[in-house]
Design a protein around this motif. Structure first.
Motif, short mmCIF file in Angstrom:
data_model
loop_
_atom_site.label_atom_id
_atom_site.label_comp_id
_atom_site.label_asym_id
_atom_site.label_seq_id
_atom_site.Cartn_x
_atom_site.Cartn_y
_atom_site.Cartn_z
N ILE A 49 0.87 -1.17 0.00
CA ILE A 49 0.00 0.00 0.00
C ILE A 49 0.90 1.22 0.00
N ILE A 50 0.70 2.09 -1.00
CA ILE A 50 1.53 3.29 -1.10
C ILE A 50 0.76 4.55 -0.68
N ASP A 51 -0.57 4.42 -0.55
CA ASP A 51 -1.37 5.54 -0.07
C ASP A 51 -2.72 5.01 0.38
N LYS A 52 -3.28 5.67 1.36
CA LYS A 52 -4.63 5.33 1.80
C LYS A 52 -5.26 6.56 2.41
N VAL A 85 -2.43 0.78 -4.23
CA VAL A 85 -1.48 -0.31 -4.02
C VAL A 85 -0.58 -0.45 -5.24
N LYS A 86 0.69 -0.75 -4.99
CA LYS A 86 1.66 -1.02 -6.06
C LYS A 86 2.00 -2.50 -5.98
N ILE A 101 -2.77 0.34 -8.57
CA ILE A 101 -4.22 0.21 -8.54
C ILE A 101 -4.75 1.16 -7.48
N GLU A 102 -5.64 2.05 -7.92
CA GLU A 102 -6.29 2.98 -7.00
C GLU A 102 -7.72 2.52 -6.78
N SER A 103 -8.07 2.25 -5.55
CA SER A 103 -9.43 1.86 -5.22
C SER A 103 -10.12 3.01 -4.50
N LYS A 104 -11.21 3.46 -5.09
CA LYS A 104 -12.05 4.47 -4.47
C LYS A 104 -13.37 3.85 -4.04
N ILE A 144 -8.52 -5.34 -0.41
CA ILE A 144 -7.08 -5.14 -0.56
C ILE A 144 -6.40 -5.14 0.81
N CYS A 145 -6.90 -4.31 1.71
CA CYS A 145 -6.29 -4.21 3.05
C CYS A 145 -6.31 -5.55 3.77
#
Length: 169
Positions: A75-78, A107-108, A119-122, A130-131
């Motif tokens: 995970i690169i951002d949340k 996530v990368k 992949i960006e999940s909104k 993912i988490c």
């Protein structure tokens, strides 16, 4: 392809940290295919390699939009904004509980061809999946984060579900 046995919470392997995949080999691809078949057979939406007894950083997810393969994911951002939702797990059969998860996650990872993907999940459900699956790679189960929702939080969960159902119609 073959069905693999899903390890359950009593199995110590679920508490171990998975190792990086250094090279994607035919064995890696066979593992991915077996994981997908096993996940679909169990009617799950996600599966980590450790759940079938393989300590490698491989995850498969399908929330109904086609399979997503994540190799060596991170995970690169949340989002800081989190929500409380009920969660379950193929490795914890017959149980569910409430867990806070971020609404959005980036996530990368490598795909099955070894290409890096972002992949960006909104979408809450995909972010939760993912988490949840990535935590398996570090020996963490959702049961480690269980919370008891307040009456106000339960009302919000019910309100959000109604909104989601209306959006689907």
């Amino acid at each position: 392809m073959a069905l693999r046995t899903i390890r359950t919470k009593e199995d110590e392997i679920l508490r171990k940290k998975s190792k990086e995949v250094k090279k994607i080999t035919p064995r890696t691809l066979e593992l991915i295919d077996d994981m997908l078949e096993t996940m679909y057979d169990a009617e799950g939406v996600g599966l980590a390699a450790v759940q079938v007894g393989v300590l490698r950083r491989v995850v498969v997810i399908d929330i109904g939009e086609g399979p997503v393969v994540l190799i060596n994911p991170e995970i690169i951002d949340k989002s800081e904004k989190e929500y409380l939702e009920i969660e379950g797990c193929l490795s914890v059969p017959g149980e569910q509980g409430f867990v806070f998860r971020p609404e959005e996650v980036t996530v990368k990872a490598l795909d099955r061809d070894g290409k890096e993907q972002i992949i960006e999940s909104k979408e809450r459900f995909f972010s939760k999946a993912i988490c949840h699956e990535l935590e398996h790679l570090d020996g963490i189960l959702y049961t480690d984060h269980l919370v008891e929702p307040s009456e106000e939080q339960m009302k919000e969960i019910i309100r959000q579900r109604k909104i989601e159902q209306e959006d689907e119609e």
